[in-house]
Design an enzyme around this catalytic site. Structure first.
Site, PDB file in Angstrom:
ATOM      1  N   ARG A  70      14.306 -19.683  -8.451  1.00 25.40           N
ATOM      2  CA  ARG A  70      14.202 -19.168  -6.941  1.00 25.40           C
ATOM      3  C   ARG A  70      15.504 -18.230  -6.893  1.00 25.40           C
ATOM      4  NH1 ARG A  70      14.918 -23.795  -5.240  1.00 25.40           N
ATOM      5  NH2 ARG A  70      16.759 -23.126  -3.937  1.00 25.40           N
ATOM      6  N   TYR A  93       3.459  -0.254   8.189  1.00 24.06           N
ATOM      7  CA  TYR A  93       2.783  -1.575   8.316  1.00 24.06           C
ATOM      8  C   TYR A  93       2.248  -2.720   8.345  1.00 24.06           C
ATOM      9  CZ  TYR A  93       0.733  -4.306   4.240  1.00 24.06           C
ATOM     10  OH  TYR A  93      -0.047  -5.370   3.602  1.00 24.06           O
ATOM     11  N   ASP A 125      11.692   1.613   4.439  1.00 24.87           N
ATOM     12  CA  ASP A 125      10.263   0.943   3.615  1.00 24.87           C
ATOM     13  C   ASP A 125       9.673   1.849   3.105  1.00 24.87           C
ATOM     14  OD1 ASP A 125       8.207   0.429   1.956  1.00 24.87           O
ATOM     15  OD2 ASP A 125       7.524  -1.321   3.967  1.00 24.87           O
ATOM     16  N   LYS A 167       2.343  -1.819  -4.967  1.00 28.97           N
ATOM     17  CA  LYS A 167       1.431  -0.445  -4.834  1.00 28.97           C
ATOM     18  C   LYS A 167       1.869   0.180  -6.035  1.00 28.97           C
ATOM     19  CE  LYS A 167       0.566  -2.074  -1.064  1.00 28.97           C
ATOM     20  NZ  LYS A 167       0.877  -1.534  -0.063  1.00 28.97           N
TER      21      LYS A 167
HETATM   22  C1  LIG Z   1       1.811  -2.679   1.316  1.00 26.67           C
HETATM   23  C2  LIG Z   1       2.790  -2.654   1.924  1.00 26.67           C
HETATM   24  C3  LIG Z   1       2.939  -3.690   2.512  1.00 26.67           C
HETATM   25  C4  LIG Z   1       3.691  -5.037   2.224  1.00 26.67           C
HETATM   26  O1  LIG Z   1       3.467  -5.150   0.717  1.00 26.67           O
HETATM   27  P1  LIG Z   1       2.793  -6.201  -0.412  1.00 26.67           P
HETATM   28  O2  LIG Z   1       3.522  -6.649  -1.094  1.00 26.67           O
HETATM   29  O3  LIG Z   1       1.307  -6.464  -0.123  1.00 26.67           O
HETATM   30  O4  LIG Z   1       3.673  -7.583   0.677  1.00 26.67           O
HETATM   31  C5  LIG Z   1       4.949  -3.367   3.205  1.00 26.67           C
HETATM   32  N1  LIG Z   1       4.608  -1.371   3.205  1.00 26.67           N
HETATM   33  C6  LIG Z   1       3.889  -1.136   3.046  1.00 26.67           C
HETATM   34  C7  LIG Z   1       4.449   0.688   3.287  1.00 26.67           C
HETATM   35  C8  LIG Z   1       2.183  -1.305   1.985  1.00 26.67           C
HETATM   36  O5  LIG Z   1       2.361  -0.039   2.353  1.00 26.67           O
END
Ligand SMILES: *Cc1c(COP(=O)(O)O)cnc(C)c1O
Length: 387
Positions: free
Chosen positions: A52, A106, A177, A202
């Site tokens: 963890r 998002y 992000d 992604k």
């Molecule tokens: C998919 C996504 C997220 C969230 O990510 P998860 O892995 O689904 O928790 C955050 N920011 C962006 C730009 C995303 O495309």
């Protein structure tokens, strides 16, 4: 990371950075280590290893590799992109603090800011970062500025250096992000950003088979994030870490193809009469094209189009697609399409969507690594089906 990798290119680092030293007989691939805990010495010396805490062997190797790609001192991997964003925010905010965030975020991040953080006494104001309007949203207690770049689904690119200078002048951290860019196309830390977060689900994973996240930055800031993660508990499972590490090894190769397919398909789309508008930062018609050229090493595999026939046309078009499948995610080897009016922006009215640049008829693509000619042939036959 081995000294032999100093100055190595991104393709090399994607394959090797962070690997432990190898002896004769060592496995070539970091094996999945299924142990929740690890022996320590009787005097309690050495790092306490506990899954963890994010310091299990599979996570440690992966964190070094992603940090190397981002040009970061440190990285923490988490069980999802949302966990990465949540821990980065929790590490940067206290009750009474304020966040200035980009409007184009998002949906999960929006929910975190709108529904979860207010319960902890943290408020958010939204602004558009494509002009200077956002500076008016700064308040005395603003401690975080949060943006996505390129943004979803209009692929707007933020002038990170300019935003970082203003945020820092105000005593706020800039958190970015950069899921859509990946460290192959953009390294936000080079532009003054404090923490970069990824949904590794992604492009970093790249095969739509693992849910994971990453936070990168200075050792000091990542340690603050890791401390939150130790307690809130969103650790990455070793199997998921294994899959993510395998995905990252081919990141440079995949991004080359995503970038090429993005440019080729976007360019083709501009010449189709059924398509009224194409959103792709590699096109001179994109409002941030010059900034994208300055900041990005590639324009990516995300593309959006507007069909001249609006909503009806979009419905018929996406139903006619064969190779390109309908699914809400992105960044995998397979091409996917989605209509924001039914997915990411379903909560808005048609008027609100149009005002945010997504009129009905708007279709978003995550272009995979297939042959561009086959993607184009599929789009063409689906446009033909509009009659
Ligand atoms: C998919 C996504 C997220 C969230 O990510 P998860 O892995 O689904 O928790 C955050 N920011 C962006 C730009 C995303 O495309």
């Amino acid at each position: 990371m081995g000294a032999a990798l100093d100055g190595a290119g991104y393709s090399t680092r994607a394959v090797h950075a962070g690997d432990p030293p190898r002896d004769t007989g060592s496995p070539v691939v970091n094996p999945v280590v299924h142990s929740a805990t690890f022996f320590n010495d009787p005097e309690g010396r050495g790092e306490l290893l506990y899954s963890r805490y994010g310091n299990a062997p599979n996570s440690v190797a992966l964190q070094r590799r992603i940090a190397s790609l981002e040009g970061a001192e440190a990285c923490l991997v988490t069980g999802s992109g949302m966990a990465a964003i949540a821990c980065a925010l929790l590490a940067s905010l206290r009750a009474g603090d304020h966040v200035v965030a980009a409007r184009a975020l998002y949906g999960g991040t929006r929910a975190l800011l709108d529904a979860e953080l207010p319960r902890l006494g943290i408020r958010t104001s939204y602004a558009d970062f494509s002009d200077e309007e956002w500076q008016q949203a700064l308040e005395e207690n603003t401690r975080v500025v949060l943006v996505e770049t390129p943004s979803n689904p209009l692929l707007r690119v933020v002038d990170l250096q300019a935003v970082a200078e203003i945020a820092h002048g105000h005593g706020a951290r800039l958190i970015v992000d950069a899921t859509f860019a990946t460290p192959l196309n953009l390294r936000p830390l080079e532009h003054g950003v404090d923490l970069v977060v990824h949904s590794a689900t992604k492009y970093l994973g790249g095969h739509s088979d693992v849910t994971a996240g990453a936070v990168c930055g200075s050792a000091e800031l990542v340690a603050e994030v890791a401390e939150r993660a130790r307690v809130w508990g969103p650790a990455l499972d070793p199997n998921a870490a294994f899959l993510l590490e395998r995905g990252v090894k081919t990141l440079a190769l995949r991004m080359e193809r995503h970038n090429r397919n993005g440019m080729e398909v976007a360019d083709w789309c501009t010449r189709q009469p059924e398509i009224s508008r194409v959103h792709y930062p590699g096109l001179p018609s994109h409002p941030d094209h010059e900034l994208a050229r300055a900041l990005l090493d590639g324009f990516g595999g995300m593309l959006a189009i507007e069909l001249a026939g609006e909503g009806d046309a979009a419905t018929r078009f996406v139903r006619a697609l064969r190779l390109v499948k309908l699914a809400p995610s992105l960044g995998g080897v397979e091409s996917l399409a989605s209509e924001p009016r039914f997915t990411s922006h379903a909560g808005l009215s048609a008027e609100e969507r149009a005002a945010s640049g997504m009129p009905d008829g708007f279709v978003r693509f995550s272009l995979g690594i297939e042959d561009a000619a086959d993607i184009i042939a599929d789009l063409r036959q689906a446009l033909d089906a509009l009659g």
